[in-house]
Write a protein that holds these residues in place. Structure first.
Motif, mmCIF file in Angstrom:
data_model
loop_
_atom_site.group_PDB
_atom_site.id
_atom_site.type_symbol
_atom_site.label_atom_id
_atom_site.label_comp_id
_atom_site.label_asym_id
_atom_site.label_seq_id
_atom_site.Cartn_x
_atom_site.Cartn_y
_atom_site.Cartn_z
ATOM 1 N N ALA A 1 -49.017 24.789 -36.708
ATOM 2 C CA ALA A 1 -49.792 25.911 -37.332
ATOM 3 C C ALA A 1 -49.331 27.180 -36.925
ATOM 4 C CB ALA A 1 -51.218 25.441 -37.236
ATOM 5 N N VAL B 1 -55.644 24.505 -37.819
ATOM 6 C CA VAL B 1 -54.826 25.332 -38.787
ATOM 7 C C VAL B 1 -55.567 26.858 -38.871
ATOM 8 C CG1 VAL B 1 -53.965 25.836 -41.004
ATOM 9 C CG2 VAL B 1 -54.247 23.599 -40.158
ATOM 10 N N ALA B 2 -56.643 26.733 -38.856
ATOM 11 C CA ALA B 2 -57.416 28.073 -38.812
ATOM 12 C C ALA B 2 -57.262 29.056 -37.516
ATOM 13 C CB ALA B 2 -59.121 27.942 -39.324
ATOM 14 N N VAL B 3 -57.269 28.155 -36.586
ATOM 15 C CA VAL B 3 -56.931 28.803 -35.220
ATOM 16 C C VAL B 3 -55.410 29.420 -34.986
ATOM 17 C CG1 VAL B 3 -56.820 28.244 -32.744
ATOM 18 C CG2 VAL B 3 -58.925 27.720 -34.192
ATOM 19 N N GLN C 1 -53.797 30.384 -37.383
ATOM 20 C CA GLN C 1 -53.707 31.552 -38.489
ATOM 21 C C GLN C 1 -54.284 32.804 -37.515
ATOM 22 O OE1 GLN C 1 -52.155 31.576 -41.095
ATOM 23 N NE2 GLN C 1 -52.073 29.342 -41.089
ATOM 24 N N LEU C 2 -55.288 32.611 -36.810
ATOM 25 C CA LEU C 2 -55.887 33.544 -36.041
ATOM 26 C C LEU C 2 -55.055 33.943 -34.934
ATOM 27 C CD1 LEU C 2 -58.280 35.103 -35.061
ATOM 28 C CD2 LEU C 2 -59.234 33.142 -34.009
ATOM 29 N N LYS D 1 -52.244 35.995 -36.141
ATOM 30 C CA LYS D 1 -52.336 37.392 -36.378
ATOM 31 C C LYS D 1 -52.719 38.166 -34.936
ATOM 32 C CE LYS D 1 -52.625 36.876 -40.443
ATOM 33 N NZ LYS D 1 -51.083 36.467 -41.023
#
Lengths: 289, 293
Positions: free
Chosen positions: B236, B116-118, B120-121, B124
């Motif tokens: 994600a 999920v963090a990836v 988001q990254l 962006k």
């Protein structure tokens, strides 16, 4: 065959074919592709809102703007999500290690007729897609009041980590010579203390590998947490991060980057300390001995 | 000692706790899911036995066909790149670089990051509004402003953008597997070829690659079954959009079951995903083991 056991450099270099400079450039490019996005995320998490809007996004931050982190932590409820993730990960790690070590012992050292069959049964879990179990699990949990409960997640994470953990333990315990056990038995060890005093301490490396590998699968889980948890106060890091982004949305990049960095941080810390074990453990299923 | 290790009670004590959890979370649901796939209706209100009609419906369901094609397209791109890039990287690890351990360690890093963090990254990185993300602002600076695109907001580029993200995350894993395979090749073979005058290129393509065949088979099984099941990374990054351009089979299953409460039909799709995985495993085994060098 273990990645770490490999010491000597293969004698042939493709260098003769490509040239040293090309190879160096390729390696540099590769590392840049891997590291740059992560570094960029961390850099952006330290920028002020004005910096993010007024400057091109690849500029370095002018200072350390930690307000993003405190915003994400308190206003974005990352503190709640963190706590939930830590609890579920930690408790299910304990169960995973305990259960899989015991089963590994039963499968490799205890003598019974169906041990081979059970070994096969447990390894079946490695190939089962999550999609296949999700619907029945949700229905079962709904009736057992395990929906919107961290226990539901803990049980699921434990069950889903067992197969690989048992595989790792079995491989390790198989290699422990029976003579050691015999000596202990002569000294009066029972079958239970044989496990707790002899086998378990000797399998310390397997334990660390199991801990590390299942840590990532639990910490990084999205689909279970998304299915079984709907209450905001019980969300874990991954679902929380999604919720958080939906709330703060595309406008506030700073807190989103800060929250993502916080989600990534534990995995980077664990990986930096134990990378050899992580790589070995995670590729263990694919690399055959 | 033999009698002690045959102690029935001890066997039960060691086996039971884990077995119960495993049966509860994995075994029972797998069986149940297969049974459900033959029913229709909503759990709690009334389930009706439906025979194979759920399976028949799959072939008349246009969203199912669309999602399956998207998933297959994704699988072809991602698994293909995992194979090619993984091999290239492993060659670099084995024959090229200094500081091999460090390079290997860094390349494996994305594998352990939370998806999920990836997501988001990369969201962006691909962004266009409210400000240009990494790619678009680099395009600006390089004077290629006309190529600025809403990478994940355009149906033509969304799937590609997703594939790039997922290859970024997973290539290191396959590189390590191939690398382990390369190191296992007896040095004498490579040396003998060198003495016979083989160039680096020939050593790579005529000796190392053919000997890697079993390793490639195993890795392909991992890669194909992983791609077919893709869910989290797509969810994600794009959430299935735009206009369902990245709406994977697993997402369709998820929505069918949990949004539209069609558990029976959802299970049917779940079983189909599992069968597809098994088919790919069988195919890979067939191709890798049958065709001789």
């Amino acid at each position: 065959m273990r990645v770490s056991a490999i010491k000597q450099r293969p004698s042939v270099r493709i260098g003769g074919f490509l040239g040293k400079a090309t190879i160096r450039a390729l390696t540099g490019l590769l590392l840049l592709c891997v590291v740059f996005p992560i570094a960029w995320m961390i850099a952006c998490s330290l920028k002020t809102p004005a910096e993010l809007i007024n400057q091109p996004v690849f500029h370095l931050p002018s200072g350390f703007y930690f307000r993003n982190y405190s915003n994400a932590w308190v206003k974005g409820k990352m503190n709640v999500f963190y706590k939930n993730s830590v609890i579920t990960t930690f408790v299910s790690l304990i169960f995973t290690v305990g259960f899989s070590a015991m089963i590994g012992f039963a499968l490799t050292k205890l003598r019974w007729r169906f041990s081979g069959l059970f070994k096969l049964l447990f390894s079946f879990g490695i190939v089962v897609p999550v999609q296949m179990v999700l619907i029945p699990l949700f229905i079962m949990y709904n009736q057992l009041k395990l929906v919107n409960s961290l226990w539901g997640l803990i049980i699921t994470y434990t069950g889903f980590s067992l197969s690989l953990a048992i595989y790792l333990y079995s491989g390790y315990m198989q290699a422990i010579p029976n003579e050691i056990m015999e000596a202990a038995v002569i000294d009066g060890c029972s079958v239970y203390s044989l496990f707790t005093r002899i086998l378990l301490p000797l399998s310390k490396n397997a334990t660390v590998t199991v801990l590390v590998v299942s840590f990532f699968s639990k910490w990084n889980d999205l689909i279970f947490s998304q299915t079984f948890i709907s209450s905001t106060s019980l969300k874990t890091i991954q679902t929380g991060l999604l919720y958080f982004t939906n709330e703060f949305g595309s406008t506030e990049w700073g807190p989103v980057f800060a929250a993502s960095t916080m989600a990534i941080l534990p995995t980077i810390v664990v990986y930096s300390c134990l990378n050899k074990l992580v790589i070995e453990g995670m590729t263990a299923g694919a690399i055959k001995n | 000692m033999d009698r002690m290790l045959r102690d029935k009670k001890a066997i039960v004590v060691f086996l039971l706790p884990g077995l119960l959890v495993f049966a509860f979370v994995v075994l029972v649901p797998v069986v149940w899911s297969s049974v459900y796939s033959f029913y229709e209706g909503v759990v709690g209100i009334g389930l009706r036995f439906n025979g194979v009609r759920n399976y028949a419906q799959l072939f008349h369901d246009s969203q199912f066909t669309r999602s399956m094609l998207i998933t297959l397209q994704y699988t072809a791109i991602v698994s293909g790149l995992q194979l090619v890039l993984g091999l290239l990287m492993s060659f670099l690890f084995a024959y090229g670089v200094k500081h091999k351990v460090t390079v290997r360690t860094i390349c494996f890093l994305p594998v352990v990051l939370p998806v999920v963090a990836v997501g988001q990254l990369f969201g962006k990185i691909y962004a266009i509004a409210p400000m240009h993300g990494l790619i678009n602002s680099l395009l600006d600076v390089l004077g290629m402003g006309k190529y600025v695109t809403a990478w994940i907001g355009t149906t033509e580029t969304a799937l590609g953008a997703l594939c790039v993200q997922d290859v970024w995350m997973t290539a290191g894993f396959y590189a390590i597997i191939y690398y382990a395979g390369i190191v296992d090749i007896p040095k004498e073979l490579v040396e003998a070829a060198r003495i016979d005058g083989a160039t680096g290129w020939h050593v790579g393509t005529r000796i190392v690659l053919p000997l890697l065949r079993p390793v490639i088979g195993t890795a392909l099984i991992y890669s194909l079954s992983g791609s077919i099941k893709v869910y989290a990374s797509a969810y994600a990054l794009t959430g299935g959009g735009p206009a369902r351009a990245t709406y994977m089979l697993s997402m369709y299953m998820y929505d069918t079951a949990f949004k539209f409460n069609k558990y029976g039909y959802g299970s049917t799709i779940g079983v189909f995903i599992m069968l597809e995985c098994l088919l790919f495993v069988a195919l890979t085994n067939f191709v890798v083991n049958k065709r001789r060098v």
